[in-house]
Design a protein around this motif. Structure first.
Motif, PDB file in Angstrom:
ATOM      1  N   SER A 148     132.160  70.722  12.167  1.00 35.52           N
ATOM      2  CA  SER A 148     131.508  70.710  11.073  1.00 35.52           C
ATOM      3  C   SER A 148     130.846  69.356  10.836  1.00 35.52           C
ATOM      4  O   SER A 148     130.617  69.191   9.645  1.00 35.52           O
ATOM      5  CB  SER A 148     132.500  71.214  10.171  1.00 35.52           C
ATOM      6  N   TRP A 149     130.623  68.505  11.718  1.00 36.25           N
ATOM      7  CA  TRP A 149     130.522  67.139  11.529  1.00 36.25           C
ATOM      8  C   TRP A 149     129.042  66.694  11.878  1.00 36.25           C
ATOM      9  O   TRP A 149     128.619  67.163  13.198  1.00 36.25           O
ATOM     10  CB  TRP A 149     131.391  66.078  11.873  1.00 36.25           C
ATOM     11  N   ALA A 179     127.523  69.709  13.866  1.00 39.73           N
ATOM     12  CA  ALA A 179     127.030  70.728  12.802  1.00 39.73           C
ATOM     13  C   ALA A 179     125.596  71.027  13.173  1.00 39.73           C
ATOM     14  O   ALA A 179     124.762  69.994  13.289  1.00 39.73           O
ATOM     15  CB  ALA A 179     127.691  70.249  11.602  1.00 39.73           C
ATOM     16  N   ALA A 214     127.522  73.825   9.233  1.00 30.86           N
ATOM     17  CA  ALA A 214     128.960  73.221   8.985  1.00 30.86           C
ATOM     18  C   ALA A 214     129.817  74.266   8.508  1.00 30.86           C
ATOM     19  O   ALA A 214     130.958  74.259   8.866  1.00 30.86           O
ATOM     20  CB  ALA A 214     128.963  71.989   8.236  1.00 30.86           C
ATOM     21  N   PHE A 215     129.687  75.118   7.489  1.00 28.12           N
ATOM     22  CA  PHE A 215     130.439  76.027   6.805  1.00 28.12           C
ATOM     23  C   PHE A 215     130.715  77.521   7.679  1.00 28.12           C
ATOM     24  O   PHE A 215     131.399  78.285   7.005  1.00 28.12           O
ATOM     25  CB  PHE A 215     129.872  76.274   5.403  1.00 28.12           C
ATOM     26  N   SER A 265     137.086  71.756  12.467  1.00 23.93           N
ATOM     27  CA  SER A 265     136.618  71.637  10.997  1.00 23.93           C
ATOM     28  C   SER A 265     137.941  71.468  10.040  1.00 23.93           C
ATOM     29  O   SER A 265     138.674  71.014  10.511  1.00 23.93           O
ATOM     30  CB  SER A 265     135.776  73.237  10.813  1.00 23.93           C
ATOM     31  N   TYR A 301     136.404  74.837   4.385  1.00 22.14           N
ATOM     32  CA  TYR A 301     135.164  75.050   4.536  1.00 22.14           C
ATOM     33  C   TYR A 301     134.926  76.677   4.463  1.00 22.14           C
ATOM     34  O   TYR A 301     133.596  77.028   4.581  1.00 22.14           O
ATOM     35  CB  TYR A 301     134.446  74.387   5.772  1.00 22.14           C
ATOM     36  N   GLN A 307     129.290  72.298  -4.130  1.00 24.45           N
ATOM     37  CA  GLN A 307     129.936  72.202  -2.885  1.00 24.45           C
ATOM     38  C   GLN A 307     128.945  72.152  -1.558  1.00 24.45           C
ATOM     39  O   GLN A 307     128.060  72.920  -1.471  1.00 24.45           O
ATOM     40  CB  GLN A 307     130.623  73.282  -2.522  1.00 24.45           C
ATOM     41  N   PRO A 331     128.343  70.439   2.328  1.00 24.25           N
ATOM     42  CA  PRO A 331     128.537  69.668   3.651  1.00 24.25           C
ATOM     43  C   PRO A 331     128.226  68.167   3.577  1.00 24.25           C
ATOM     44  O   PRO A 331     127.167  67.566   2.840  1.00 24.25           O
ATOM     45  CB  PRO A 331     127.885  70.203   4.913  1.00 24.25           C
TER      46      PRO A 331
END
Length: 369
Positions: free
Chosen positions: A39-40, A72, A78-79, A95, A99, A198, A200
């Motif tokens: 997720s990065w 990601a 990412a989510f 992750s 998320y 919210q 990423p």
């Protein structure tokens, strides 16, 4: 007999004289490729942490497993990694449970829930030795019906309160800020008067530049520095109760894991624990280095979050906990966590010497506490 010695002996015998049986051909086995997304962003230090997991899996498997590690957005956002692993689009993901908070608020309890007084190490030990892993399995497989299994690793240091353009010294100073965080921390800080988005990590600085947010937290000095936090704010507040006990989540598709040979499945699982140790060491080196360089080279002012704000966070958690306990599953999880922290942290705190006293003795004048 050791298979390698047997084949070597057969080869020697095969060359010993005419008529000897030829040595059997040894066919190289192609590695099984594991598609894993994080997720990065590719440049984040957390990709370095994920690479440490990859190295351990590949070396321990003797090359039988090869992980195709992707940042990601390479396959999904990412989510969205939980859905992708569940659907078999990905074999694995690196992750954090928060998320997928949008699917179940209970996800946030596995790292970004109420801070009962224990550290991330305390809560990671709850996961493995205090019943947390079974609660996680119950949530993901029984309650949500997901085709995944997951493990936590690397107890993250408490997350800084974050980046502000001006000083914030009291809870009253927070009113009206447009702030980035994730999970239950969003509920917490909204109740304290902040307007929360919210996002990423890769979207934070652009959001600051466009005025979508005017303050934010992500996680640590290295990640924050790499995506340019210091270019959009200069006041960096360490210490907070909004996310103080999080760990990484390693997600695996259950069908993929069940199809592996038992030894390879064990490697995939226990490499999480091996990477957890190596990630902690790397984080200690890099986070501390980047914090110093943010201060000395980038003109960032480092603060500790005030006791007034910390006390307000605890009071806000108290109110939020009452709401969360209306959900029977979440109440069972939080009851388990409270009992674990009451027992374990009592020992931790009673046993720990005053490290600040010794630090101040050898490095006087550095600490602001």
């Amino acid at each position: 007999m050791n298979r390698r010695l047997f084949l070597r002996g057969a080869a020697v015998a095969g060359g010993a004289g005419a008529g000897a049986l030829a040595a059997p051909a040894v066919l190289a086995q192609a590695p099984l490729v594991v598609k894993m997304q994080t997720s990065w962003p590719a440049s984040d230090i957390w990709m370095d942490f994920a690479r440490e997991y990859v190295t351990r899996v590949e070396e321990m498997s003797g090359g039988r497993l090869k992980i195709d590690l992707l940042p990601a957005g390479a396959v999904v956002g990412a989510f969205q990694v939980l859905d992708a692993v569940n659907d078999g689009v990905l074999d694995a993901a690196h992750s954090v449970p928060v998320y997928w908070y949008g699917k179940s608020k209970a996800a946030s309890l596995f790292g970004t829930g109420p801070v009962w007084g224990g550290s991330a190490t305390t809560m990671l030990s709850w996961f493995y030795q205090g019943g947390g892993a079974e609660f996680y399995r119950e949530l993901t497989q029984d309650v949500m019906g997901l085709n995944i299994e997951g493990y936590l690793g690397f107890p993250m240091f408490a997350q800084p309160f974050g980046w502000f353009k001006q000083e914030v010294n009291t809870a009253a100073d927070l009113q009206g800020f447009k702030y980035r965080t994730v999970g239950l921390a969003a509920d917490l800080l909204q109740s304290m008067g902040m307007s929360v988005a919210q996002l990423p990590g890769g979207e934070i600085v652009p959001a600051m530049e466009r005025g979508v947010i005017d303050a934010f937290e992500f996680n640590n000095p290295s990640s924050d520095r790499r995506f340019g936090a210091q270019d959009v704010a200069k006041n960096y507040y360490l210490s907070s109760y909004h996310q103080a006990s999080e760990s990484f989540e390693f997600l695996f598709n259950r069908d993929f894991m069940e199809d592996l040979d038992p030894d390879l499945r064990a490697i995939m699982r226990y490499a999480v624990e091996a990477a957890s140790t190596s990630n902690t060491a790397l984080a200690m080196r890099e986070y501390s280095k980047d914090l110093r360089e943010l201060q000395e080279d980038e003109g960032v002012t480092i603060h500790r979050t005030s006791k007034d704000i910390l006390a307000a966070q605890i009071a806000a958690w108290d109110k939020l906990i009452v709401e969360l306990e209306q959900d029977p599953f979440m109440k069972r999880v939080m009851d388990s966590q409270r009992a674990w922290v009451e027992q374990v942290t009592y020992y931790e705190l009673m046993n720990a010497p005053d490290y600040a006293l010794a630090y101040n003795h050898y490095f006087p004048g550095k600490l602001s506490i």
